[in-house]
Design a protein around this motif. Sequence first.
Motif, short mmCIF file in Angstrom:
data_model
loop_
_atom_site.label_atom_id
_atom_site.label_comp_id
_atom_site.label_asym_id
_atom_site.label_seq_id
_atom_site.Cartn_x
_atom_site.Cartn_y
_atom_site.Cartn_z
N SER A 193 8.39 25.90 76.98
CA SER A 193 7.68 25.63 78.22
C SER A 193 8.61 25.90 79.39
CB SER A 193 7.22 24.17 78.27
OG SER A 193 6.75 23.84 79.57
N LYS A 195 8.83 24.24 81.88
CA LYS A 195 9.34 22.93 82.29
C LYS A 195 10.62 22.57 81.53
CE LYS A 195 4.94 20.87 83.74
NZ LYS A 195 3.99 19.77 83.53
N SER A 196 10.83 23.18 80.37
CA SER A 196 12.01 22.88 79.54
C SER A 196 13.13 23.90 79.74
CB SER A 196 11.62 22.85 78.06
OG SER A 196 10.62 21.89 77.82
N ASP A 299 1.15 23.67 79.31
CA ASP A 299 2.61 23.71 79.47
C ASP A 299 3.27 24.71 78.53
OD1 ASP A 299 2.78 21.93 81.54
OD2 ASP A 299 3.29 20.19 80.31
#
Length: 341
Positions: A193, A195-196, A299
Amino acid sequence: MKLGYHLGYWSSGPPEGALDAILRAEELGFDSVWTAEGYGSDAFTPLAWWGASTSRIKLGTNIVQMSARTPTATAMHALTLDHLSGGRFVLGLGASGPQVVEGWYGQPYPKPLARTREYVDIVRKVVAREAPVTHDGQHFQLPLQGGTGLGKPLKSTVHPFREEIPIFLAAEGPKNVALSAEICDGWLPLFFSPKSDAFYRTALEEGFSRPGARRGFADFEVAASVPVLVHDDVEEAASWIKPSLALYIGGMGAKSVNFHHDVFARMGYEDVADKVQELYLAGRKDEATAAIPTSLVEDTSLIGPAEKIRDELAAWEETVVTTLLLRGDAATLTKVAETLA
C-alpha cells in the motif's frame, strides 16, 4: 512504472485462457509474466510451457517455494529456463509459511532468514559456474557431511546463458524485506500500500546499507501484485476482491503465525485483521469477508472508474514499486492497460 502479468497458482486445474492472456500481455508491451506455486501445480512447468510461445517478455516465478527443492535443484531449473528463454528468466523465491513447509514438504521451518541467505548463495554459485560448488552452512552442506563420505564438489555440466540470473525475494516482514535488498536483485511484495511506503523504504534502506549489498534504489526492482479493476461501482469492485483478502488474512497461516495478517495490522487494520481471522478460522467465511471494509481494499488495490484509478495511480508512482503485477484474462489486461497508459 512497468506492468507485469501474474498468473498466480492453479486452483483445481490449469486456468482457462492463460496463453491468450500471456500473448496479449506481450503485445501490450508488458515487461514480465509470472507464475506461482502453492501445494498443487509447480511454478516452472507452466512458465516453460506457455513461455515457449513468447519472444520478448520476461519470465518469472512469483514464487518458487524454497523448501520444495534443494538450492542446486532450483539452480538447475533456473539455468535450464534461462537458456530456453534466451536470457529472459527471473527467479523469484519465497520461504512460504510453517503450515506448508512442515505440513506439505516435511522440511523444518525455523530460521527462515538464515536458510534464505544460504539458499541464495548456493544458487548464485551454481549459476556462476566458477568452481565446484561447496557450502558449509548451518542449513545446507555441499558435499553432505556425515553421509557415505563419497560425495565430492561438483560443477554444473551446463554452462550458463548468463553468469548471473536475477533473483527476487518474496517478503512481508521488515527483516525479510531488508534481506531482499541486501542479497537479491528485487523484492516481490504482497498487499503493498502507498500508505506503507515509508515503512518498507526504511527496511530496504537497511538492507542496502549493509556491507556487500548488491544494489541500491537506482537498480533494484520492486514488483508488486496489485489488483486493478476498472468498474463504475467501487463497492461492487471491492466485493470481488474481499473473499481473497479474507482467505489470506484469516486462513493463510496459523492463528499465531500468519504473515499476511501482520501486514494489515501494521497498516492500521489490526482490529479488522483480528476479527477476520477469528471468523475465518471458525468457518464463518462469509462473515469474515463482510468484515473487510472497502477502505482496506482501496489501500491495496486500484479499483473503480478509470478516472479514479488514474488519479490514485499517482500515489503508487511515488513509492518504491517499479512494476505493477496485474491479473485477469486478455480482455481485462487490455482494459487495464488502456486505463493506466
